[in-house]
Design a protein around this motif. Structure first.
Motif, short mmCIF file in Angstrom:
data_model
loop_
_atom_site.label_atom_id
_atom_site.label_comp_id
_atom_site.label_asym_id
_atom_site.label_seq_id
_atom_site.Cartn_x
_atom_site.Cartn_y
_atom_site.Cartn_z
N ALA A 76 39.12 -7.68 -7.68
CA ALA A 76 40.23 -8.57 -7.33
C ALA A 76 39.85 -9.62 -6.28
CB ALA A 76 41.41 -7.75 -6.82
N LYS A 79 39.74 -13.43 -6.74
CA LYS A 79 41.00 -14.04 -7.19
C LYS A 79 42.02 -14.18 -6.06
CE LYS A 79 40.13 -11.59 -11.43
NZ LYS A 79 40.35 -10.30 -12.04
N ARG A 81 43.51 -15.77 -2.91
CA ARG A 81 43.45 -17.07 -2.25
C ARG A 81 43.08 -16.92 -0.78
NH1 ARG A 81 48.31 -21.49 -1.94
NH2 ARG A 81 47.12 -23.04 -0.82
N THR A 113 48.27 -9.66 -2.93
CA THR A 113 47.50 -10.06 -4.11
C THR A 113 46.46 -9.00 -4.45
OG1 THR A 113 47.85 -12.38 -3.56
CG2 THR A 113 46.11 -11.89 -5.15
#
Length: 140
Positions: A76, A79, A81, A113
């Motif tokens: 992850a 990905k 930000r 996220t």
């Protein structure tokens, strides 16, 4: 003689309580400091401070395999930000990770996220500390 007899049980009780408390505290191995130490990289933190970035330390909690969660977090990371490439540090024992995040990004949003990349609702990712402006602090 009576006072000496009364002191012995009190001394024994205090000694046994002290032993139990120290055994319990020493056996956990999951305190915040352990999780920070497991993912701490001094050179990375120095670079983050110099570039006005922040370092986020995260605890992994839950019954899922730490190895599986760390693998999912690693997948992850690109990905998320604001996470600086190559800054992810992970640990399976104790289960934790850290990463450098651009100074203007919200650490809670980044952890959220990461959470989306982890399967299993029982696994929790909890931001435990931040290094911001050269100071180790609680997350906002």
């Amino acid at each position: 003689m009576r006072t000496r007899a009364m002191k012995c049980p009190v001394v024994a009780l205090v000694a046994s309580l002290g032993f139990l408390l120290s055994a319990t505290a020493g056996a956990c191995g999951v305190c915040i400091e352990d999780k920070i130490a497991a993912t701490y990289d001094h050179a990375l933190i120095d670079r983050a401070i110099a570039s006005h970035s922040q370092v986020v330390f995260v605890a992994i909690e839950g019954p899922m395999s730490p190895e599986k969660v760390v693998a999912q977090i690693t997948t992850a990371a690109p990905k998320v930000r604001g996470v600086q490439r190559g800054s992810l540090r992970t640990s399976t024992a104790p289960p934790a990770f850290s990463f450098v995040l651009d100074g203007g990004q919200d650490p809670r949003a980044a952890v959220s996220t990461f959470r989306k990349g982890v399967s299993g609702q029982e696994t929790q990712l909890v931001a435990i500390r931040l290094v911001r402006d050269g100071v180790l602090r609680d997350p906002d």
